[in-house]
Design a protein around this motif. Sequence first.
Motif, PDB file in Angstrom:
ATOM      1  N   THR A   1      -5.225  -6.972  13.532  1.00 45.35           N
ATOM      2  CA  THR A   1      -6.009  -8.196  13.764  1.00 45.35           C
ATOM      3  C   THR A   1      -6.665  -8.205  15.135  1.00 45.35           C
ATOM      4  OG1 THR A   1      -4.082  -9.421  14.554  1.00 45.35           O
ATOM      5  CG2 THR A   1      -4.613  -9.609  12.202  1.00 45.35           C
ATOM      6  N   GLU A   2      -6.197  -7.350  16.042  1.00 44.09           N
ATOM      7  CA  GLU A   2      -6.825  -7.262  17.353  1.00 44.09           C
ATOM      8  C   GLU A   2      -8.171  -6.551  17.298  1.00 44.09           C
ATOM      9  OE1 GLU A   2      -3.916  -5.332  19.786  1.00 44.09           O
ATOM     10  OE2 GLU A   2      -2.550  -7.045  19.733  1.00 44.09           O
ATOM     11  N   SER A   3      -8.386  -5.719  16.280  1.00 46.10           N
ATOM     12  CA  SER A   3      -9.622  -4.952  16.220  1.00 46.10           C
ATOM     13  C   SER A   3     -10.433  -5.162  14.942  1.00 46.10           C
ATOM     14  CB  SER A   3      -9.311  -3.456  16.369  1.00 46.10           C
ATOM     15  OG  SER A   3      -8.452  -3.045  15.328  1.00 46.10           O
ATOM     16  N   LEU A   4      -9.879  -5.871  13.971  1.00 43.53           N
ATOM     17  CA  LEU A   4     -10.567  -6.056  12.694  1.00 43.53           C
ATOM     18  C   LEU A   4     -10.516  -7.511  12.242  1.00 43.53           C
ATOM     19  CD1 LEU A   4      -8.997  -3.078  10.711  1.00 43.53           C
ATOM     20  CD2 LEU A   4     -11.284  -3.144  11.692  1.00 43.53           C
ATOM     21  N   TYR A   5     -11.533  -7.932  11.509  1.00 39.54           N
ATOM     22  CA  TYR A   5     -11.485  -9.194  10.777  1.00 39.54           C
ATOM     23  C   TYR A   5     -11.110  -8.822   9.351  1.00 39.54           C
ATOM     24  CZ  TYR A   5     -13.965 -11.382  14.634  1.00 39.54           C
ATOM     25  OH  TYR A   5     -14.318 -11.846  15.859  1.00 39.54           O
ATOM     26  N   ALA A  30       0.824  -1.212   0.000  1.00 39.72           N
ATOM     27  CA  ALA A  30       0.000   0.000   0.000  1.00 39.72           C
ATOM     28  C   ALA A  30       0.855   1.258   0.000  1.00 39.72           C
ATOM     29  CB  ALA A  30      -0.935   0.002   1.209  1.00 39.72           C
ATOM     30  N   THR A  31       2.088   1.163   0.482  1.00 43.37           N
ATOM     31  CA  THR A  31       2.968   2.335   0.511  1.00 43.37           C
ATOM     32  C   THR A  31       3.835   2.421  -0.740  1.00 43.37           C
ATOM     33  OG1 THR A  31       4.706   1.138   1.703  1.00 43.37           O
ATOM     34  CG2 THR A  31       3.067   2.328   3.028  1.00 43.37           C
ATOM     35  N   ALA A  32       3.694   1.483  -1.681  1.00 44.49           N
ATOM     36  CA  ALA A  32       4.546   1.449  -2.873  1.00 44.49           C
ATOM     37  C   ALA A  32       4.512   2.741  -3.696  1.00 44.49           C
ATOM     38  CB  ALA A  32       4.185   0.240  -3.735  1.00 44.49           C
ATOM     39  N   PRO A  33       3.365   3.395  -3.907  1.00 41.11           N
ATOM     40  CA  PRO A  33       3.374   4.620  -4.717  1.00 41.11           C
ATOM     41  C   PRO A  33       4.041   5.805  -4.025  1.00 41.11           C
ATOM     42  CG  PRO A  33       1.121   3.785  -4.441  1.00 41.11           C
ATOM     43  CD  PRO A  33       2.007   2.986  -3.570  1.00 41.11           C
ATOM     44  N   TYR A  34       4.334   5.699  -2.757  1.00 38.40           N
ATOM     45  CA  TYR A  34       4.894   6.806  -1.993  1.00 38.40           C
ATOM     46  C   TYR A  34       6.361   6.532  -1.673  1.00 38.40           C
ATOM     47  CZ  TYR A  34      -0.077   7.509  -1.458  1.00 38.40           C
ATOM     48  OH  TYR A  34      -1.405   7.661  -1.716  1.00 38.40           O
ATOM     49  N   ALA A  35       7.061   7.560  -1.284  1.00 38.24           N
ATOM     50  CA  ALA A  35       8.466   7.410  -0.923  1.00 38.24           C
ATOM     51  C   ALA A  35       8.591   6.997   0.533  1.00 38.24           C
ATOM     52  CB  ALA A  35       9.206   8.718  -1.174  1.00 38.24           C
ATOM     53  N   VAL A  36       7.827   5.986   0.910  1.00 38.54           N
ATOM     54  CA  VAL A  36       7.832   5.497   2.287  1.00 38.54           C
ATOM     55  C   VAL A  36       8.120   4.004   2.244  1.00 38.54           C
ATOM     56  CG1 VAL A  36       6.432   5.095   4.340  1.00 38.54           C
ATOM     57  CG2 VAL A  36       6.142   7.200   3.036  1.00 38.54           C
ATOM     58  N   ASP A  37       9.111   3.595   2.981  1.00 38.02           N
ATOM     59  CA  ASP A  37       9.399   2.168   3.103  1.00 38.02           C
ATOM     60  C   ASP A  37       9.124   1.759   4.537  1.00 38.02           C
ATOM     61  OD1 ASP A  37      10.196   1.694   0.491  1.00 38.02           O
ATOM     62  OD2 ASP A  37      12.280   2.273   0.889  1.00 38.02           O
ATOM     63  N   LEU A  38       8.304   0.740   4.696  1.00 38.23           N
ATOM     64  CA  LEU A  38       8.042   0.212   6.034  1.00 38.23           C
ATOM     65  C   LEU A  38       9.084  -0.848   6.352  1.00 38.23           C
ATOM     66  CD1 LEU A  38       4.179  -0.368   6.136  1.00 38.23           C
ATOM     67  CD2 LEU A  38       5.479   1.381   7.300  1.00 38.23           C
ATOM     68  N   TYR A  39       9.664  -0.740   7.526  1.00 38.63           N
ATOM     69  CA  TYR A  39      10.522  -1.828   7.967  1.00 38.63           C
ATOM     70  C   TYR A  39       9.648  -3.054   8.158  1.00 38.63           C
ATOM     71  CZ  TYR A  39      14.250   1.521   8.911  1.00 38.63           C
ATOM     72  OH  TYR A  39      15.216   2.472   8.789  1.00 38.63           O
ATOM     73  N   PRO A  40      10.136  -4.253   7.838  1.00 35.78           N
ATOM     74  CA  PRO A  40       9.311  -5.454   7.998  1.00 35.78           C
ATOM     75  C   PRO A  40       8.780  -5.624   9.425  1.00 35.78           C
ATOM     76  CG  PRO A  40      11.290  -5.966   6.744  1.00 35.78           C
ATOM     77  CD  PRO A  40      11.426  -4.551   7.222  1.00 35.78           C
ATOM     78  N   GLU A  41       9.577  -5.224  10.427  1.00 35.10           N
ATOM     79  CA  GLU A  41       9.134  -5.353  11.808  1.00 35.10           C
ATOM     80  C   GLU A  41       7.954  -4.427  12.095  1.00 35.10           C
ATOM     81  OE1 GLU A  41      12.358  -4.434  11.048  1.00 35.10           O
ATOM     82  OE2 GLU A  41      13.269  -6.409  11.206  1.00 35.10           O
ATOM     83  N   VAL A  42       7.985  -3.219  11.508  1.00 36.47           N
ATOM     84  CA  VAL A  42       6.905  -2.251  11.703  1.00 36.47           C
ATOM     85  C   VAL A  42       5.634  -2.754  11.029  1.00 36.47           C
ATOM     86  CG1 VAL A  42       6.129   0.101  11.195  1.00 36.47           C
ATOM     87  CG2 VAL A  42       8.472  -0.308  11.972  1.00 36.47           C
ATOM     88  N   ALA A  43       5.764  -3.268   9.802  1.00 35.30           N
ATOM     89  CA  ALA A  43       4.600  -3.795   9.083  1.00 35.30           C
ATOM     90  C   ALA A  43       3.993  -4.973   9.845  1.00 35.30           C
ATOM     91  CB  ALA A  43       4.996  -4.215   7.674  1.00 35.30           C
ATOM     92  N   ALA A  44       4.825  -5.855  10.389  1.00 36.55           N
ATOM     93  CA  ALA A  44       4.314  -7.001  11.151  1.00 36.55           C
ATOM     94  C   ALA A  44       3.612  -6.543  12.421  1.00 36.55           C
ATOM     95  CB  ALA A  44       5.451  -7.963  11.483  1.00 36.55           C
ATOM     96  N   TYR A  45       4.181  -5.537  13.094  1.00 33.21           N
ATOM     97  CA  TYR A  45       3.551  -5.004  14.298  1.00 33.21           C
ATOM     98  C   TYR A  45       2.196  -4.383  13.971  1.00 33.21           C
ATOM     99  CZ  TYR A  45       2.679  -2.039  18.344  1.00 33.21           C
ATOM    100  OH  TYR A  45       2.098  -1.432  19.420  1.00 33.21           O
ATOM    101  N   MET A  46       2.154  -3.578  12.899  1.00 37.34           N
ATOM    102  CA  MET A  46       0.894  -2.960  12.490  1.00 37.34           C
ATOM    103  C   MET A  46      -0.140  -4.033  12.131  1.00 37.34           C
ATOM    104  SD  MET A  46       2.480   0.185  10.219  1.00 37.34           S
ATOM    105  CE  MET A  46       0.938   0.601   9.444  1.00 37.34           C
TER     106      MET A  46
END
Length: 185
Positions: A118-122, A97-113
Amino acid sequence: MTRPDDTPTTQQLPPYSGDDATCAMCSNTAAFTEYRQAVHRIVVEEYNGQTEQRGPLPARLERRCERCDYRWDEALNPAPGVRVATIEEIAYALDQATAPYAVDLYPEVAAYMAKRLTESLYLLVRTDHPMWVPRAGRPPLVPPAGPVEPDTTATAQVPIPLQQRPDVPAGPTGSAPGSASGGES
């Protein structure tokens, strides 16, 4: 099948058994189905002839035997081509989802998010979406069979440097005495 004393929030609901559900009490093969919304608190209700405290409960299908009125809960029946997303797949989707932007998520941050989501959404995966076409770097469409044992040589996926020469004691900075990075020459 889920019995009244089982809590569906601590264990997974059994999958939807289809039109030919079999009652555990009388073996009848006809059951009514009723959608029940998620309950986020404990409720007191009559359940199979007894007043029970139940909850919190996820959104579910409540099945009721046509002959004896015995009731049990089953998981929702998702549409064809849709299934529950794993944490790895949600993390991958967040990264994409961040691919079109100049933002790279660290894998640890993406996993945490992903875990927090999953705690609040299905969240469901649309397997017909182009993002899930098999290619390198994408998590598998089928979740792993079981838990993966942690690597004992890594801490938080960072390799632990081991002493290369056990006969040379480490200095105060963790390097051998006389080396270029510390100690005396």
